[in-house]
Design a protein around this motif. Structure first.
Motif, PDB file in Angstrom:
ATOM      1  N   UNK A   1       0.871  -1.174   0.000  1.00 53.77           N
ATOM      2  CA  UNK A   1       0.000   0.000   0.000  1.00 53.77           C
ATOM      3  C   UNK A   1       0.906   1.220   0.000  1.00 53.77           C
ATOM      4  N   UNK A   2       0.990   1.856  -1.171  1.00 51.79           N
ATOM      5  CA  UNK A   2       1.895   2.995  -1.321  1.00 51.79           C
ATOM      6  C   UNK A   2       1.156   4.285  -1.016  1.00 51.79           C
ATOM      7  N   UNK A   3       1.738   5.087  -0.162  1.00 55.33           N
ATOM      8  CA  UNK A   3       1.209   6.424   0.078  1.00 55.33           C
ATOM      9  C   UNK A   3       2.056   7.419  -0.714  1.00 55.33           C
ATOM     10  N   UNK A   4       1.396   8.154  -1.598  1.00 55.15           N
ATOM     11  CA  UNK A   4       2.095   9.161  -2.401  1.00 55.15           C
ATOM     12  C   UNK A   4       1.964  10.511  -1.701  1.00 55.15           C
ATOM     13  N   UNK A   5       3.106  11.133  -1.434  1.00 58.06           N
ATOM     14  CA  UNK A   5       3.129  12.413  -0.722  1.00 58.06           C
ATOM     15  C   UNK A   5       3.829  13.468  -1.559  1.00 58.06           C
ATOM     16  N   UNK A   6       3.288  14.674  -1.531  1.00 58.10           N
ATOM     17  CA  UNK A   6       3.868  15.812  -2.238  1.00 58.10           C
ATOM     18  C   UNK A   6       4.859  16.505  -1.299  1.00 58.10           C
ATOM     19  N   UNK A   7       6.144  16.441  -1.654  1.00 63.89           N
ATOM     20  CA  UNK A   7       7.185  16.987  -0.768  1.00 63.89           C
ATOM     21  C   UNK A   7       7.047  18.492  -0.569  1.00 63.89           C
ATOM     22  N   UNK A   8       6.394  19.167  -1.524  1.00 62.57           N
ATOM     23  CA  UNK A   8       6.294  20.622  -1.396  1.00 62.57           C
ATOM     24  C   UNK A   8       5.278  21.035  -0.329  1.00 62.57           C
ATOM     25  N   UNK A   9       4.525  20.082   0.196  1.00 66.97           N
ATOM     26  CA  UNK A   9       3.559  20.434   1.240  1.00 66.97           C
ATOM     27  C   UNK A   9       4.238  20.534   2.608  1.00 66.97           C
ATOM     28  N   UNK A  10       5.532  20.256   2.654  1.00 65.75           N
ATOM     29  CA  UNK A  10       6.275  20.439   3.899  1.00 65.75           C
ATOM     30  C   UNK A  10       5.710  19.613   5.043  1.00 65.75           C
ATOM     31  N   UNK A  11       5.589  20.255   6.186  1.00 64.30           N
ATOM     32  CA  UNK A  11       5.170  19.561   7.404  1.00 64.30           C
ATOM     33  C   UNK A  11       3.792  18.901   7.271  1.00 64.30           C
ATOM     34  N   UNK A  12       2.987  19.400   6.330  1.00 62.09           N
ATOM     35  CA  UNK A  12       1.679  18.817   6.090  1.00 62.09           C
ATOM     36  C   UNK A  12       1.768  17.331   5.736  1.00 62.09           C
ATOM     37  N   UNK A  13       2.885  16.944   5.129  1.00 63.36           N
ATOM     38  CA  UNK A  13       3.075  15.540   4.761  1.00 63.36           C
ATOM     39  C   UNK A  13       3.014  14.643   5.996  1.00 63.36           C
ATOM     40  N   UNK A  14       3.464  15.174   7.129  1.00 63.99           N
ATOM     41  CA  UNK A  14       3.451  14.379   8.361  1.00 63.99           C
ATOM     42  C   UNK A  14       2.023  14.046   8.774  1.00 63.99           C
ATOM     43  N   UNK A  15       1.135  15.041   8.702  1.00 60.61           N
ATOM     44  CA  UNK A  15      -0.238  14.752   9.109  1.00 60.61           C
ATOM     45  C   UNK A  15      -0.928  13.855   8.088  1.00 60.61           C
TER      46      UNK A  15
ATOM     47  N   UNK B 174       9.944  12.692   8.328  1.00 60.12           N
ATOM     48  CA  UNK B 174       9.119  11.503   8.084  1.00 60.12           C
ATOM     49  C   UNK B 174       9.864  10.232   8.466  1.00 60.12           C
ATOM     50  N   UNK B 175      11.119  10.154   8.049  1.00 59.75           N
ATOM     51  CA  UNK B 175      11.922   8.966   8.340  1.00 59.75           C
ATOM     52  C   UNK B 175      12.115   8.824   9.844  1.00 59.75           C
ATOM     53  N   UNK B 176      12.383   9.952  10.500  1.00 61.99           N
ATOM     54  CA  UNK B 176      12.646   9.965  11.932  1.00 61.99           C
ATOM     55  C   UNK B 176      11.394   9.575  12.715  1.00 61.99           C
ATOM     56  N   UNK B 177      10.257  10.063  12.261  1.00 63.48           N
ATOM     57  CA  UNK B 177       9.022   9.867  13.018  1.00 63.48           C
ATOM     58  C   UNK B 177       8.341   8.538  12.727  1.00 63.48           C
ATOM     59  N   UNK B 178       8.275   8.144  11.448  1.00 67.25           N
ATOM     60  CA  UNK B 178       7.477   6.965  11.088  1.00 67.25           C
ATOM     61  C   UNK B 178       8.322   5.769  10.658  1.00 67.25           C
ATOM     62  N   UNK B 179       9.517   6.018  10.141  1.00 67.52           N
ATOM     63  CA  UNK B 179      10.366   4.908   9.702  1.00 67.52           C
ATOM     64  C   UNK B 179       9.794   4.109   8.539  1.00 67.52           C
ATOM     65  N   UNK B 180       8.810   4.675   7.822  1.00 67.39           N
ATOM     66  CA  UNK B 180       8.259   3.953   6.660  1.00 67.39           C
ATOM     67  C   UNK B 180       9.261   4.005   5.507  1.00 67.39           C
ATOM     68  N   UNK B 181       9.383   2.910   4.759  1.00 66.91           N
ATOM     69  CA  UNK B 181      10.318   2.922   3.631  1.00 66.91           C
ATOM     70  C   UNK B 181       9.951   3.994   2.605  1.00 66.91           C
TER      71      UNK B 181
END
Ligand code: GDP
Length: 298
Positions: free
Chosen positions: A219-233, A264-271
């Motif tokens: 299950x791939x989650x696609x995130x837009x890096x330009x959304x900044x901290x919003x990606x975390x939520x 993201x890596x620090x908080x969730x550790x998702x690949x």
């Protein structure tokens, strides 16, 4: 991958550039650390991660005179250390069809990423089927068909407004009948009504599990890096909606907000399976932690 470099260079502002960079030597003190922390936060790394990175970097080095270049390299090293465990390509299983559910908010780059991935898998000799599961957006279905054509991969569609789960079921049937290696299922990304979206996603999962109890395999989650901290939520929200197994970060070309990947890596550790570095079909790259860290601190 020069295109993958986030347009950051933010350390240059503090540490000086060019010749200046080489001659500047300062003792590492609390003021310096605070300034570095602020810069990392400006690049969307988030407070906690920025503090961790600078603290690790400073360990055993307080009071030492460091050149700007040395500081950059030390920070890059700390960042790469956080990123290395998550830099993993999407796992490919012997299972046929391997079902890849693709989730994310509208506009994050789902359609584009599915097209790019389909093209890569096809180039690697895999047969791929795409299901246009966002049946509520006619434009999304059209876009996906365009990407399917580009990648040379069939796209299964259903009439506008029809049940995405029944499309997913039909897609499973077709992928099985065709002996396809991979089935990629696009999904809706309307966060305005989360209860509906959750119901929709869980129904898709329920239905494809009738065919294969282990599906979806990714299950791939696609995130837009330009959304900044919003990606975390967004990660938090989608983890509640679906069993997210990995991330694709899009639009890393030309953003100074790439620091969010570290958070993201620090908080969730998702690949992090791949990064989007442009709008063309070949603009999907493996995630390289060293290169990323070097670009971010460059
Ligand atoms: P979806 O609504 O999630 O399916 O998003 P789309 O795939 O339609 O992408 C939304 C917009 O982002 C489009 O204009 C894409 O061309 C653009 N896009 C997607 N990925 C990238 C990327 O890696 N870099 C850049 N610069 N643009 C991208």
């Amino acid at each position: 991958l020069p295109a993958a470099a986030p347009r950051a260079g933010f350390l240059g502002r503090l540490l000086g550039r060019g010749e200046e960079r080489v001659v500047t030597r300062r003792a590492l003190d609390d003021d310096m650390l605070e300034s570095l922390e602020e810069l990392l936060i400006t690049a969307d790394m988030g407070v906690e991660t920025a503090m961790r990175v600078t603290a690790n970097m400073a360990e055993g080095r307080m009071g030492k005179r460091l050149s700007s270049q040395e500081i950059k390299e030390l920070l890059a090293h700390e960042i790469a250390r956080i990123m290395e465990p998550v830099a993993r390509p999407m796992p490919i299983y012997a299972k046929r069809p391997q079902v890849v559910l693709v989730v994310g908010v509208n506009g994050s780059g789902k359609t584009t990423t599915i097209g790019k991935l389909a093209s890569q898998f096809k180039a690697a000799g895999k047969s791929v089927v795409i299901a246009a599961g966002d049946t509520f957006r006619a434009a999304a279905v059209e876009q996906l068909q365009i990407w399917g054509d580009r990648a040379g991969v069939p796209v299964l569609t259903a009439p506008e407004g029809s049940d995405p789960a029944s499309l997913a079921f039909d897609a499973m049937t077709k992928a099985e009948a065709d002996g396809a290696d991979l089935l990629m299922i696009d999904t809706a990304g309307r966060l305005q009504n989360r209860a509906d979206l959750m119901e929709e996603l869980s129904k898709i999962v329920r239905v494809i599990r009738k065919k294969d109890p282990d599906a979806p395999h990714n299950t791939l989650l696609v995130l837009d890096a330009t959304t900044g901290q919003n990606a975390l939520s967004q990660v938090e929200i989608f983890q509640k909606l679906a069993d997210v197994s990995g991330l694709v970060m899009t639009k890393l070309d030309g953003t100074a907000r790439g620091g969010v990947l570290v958070a993201l890596a620090d908080k969730f550790g998702l690949p992090i399976h791949a990064i989007g570095v442009g709008e063309q079909i070949d603009d999907l790259a493996p995630f390289d932690p060293e290169e990323f860290a070097a670009a971010l601190t460059g």
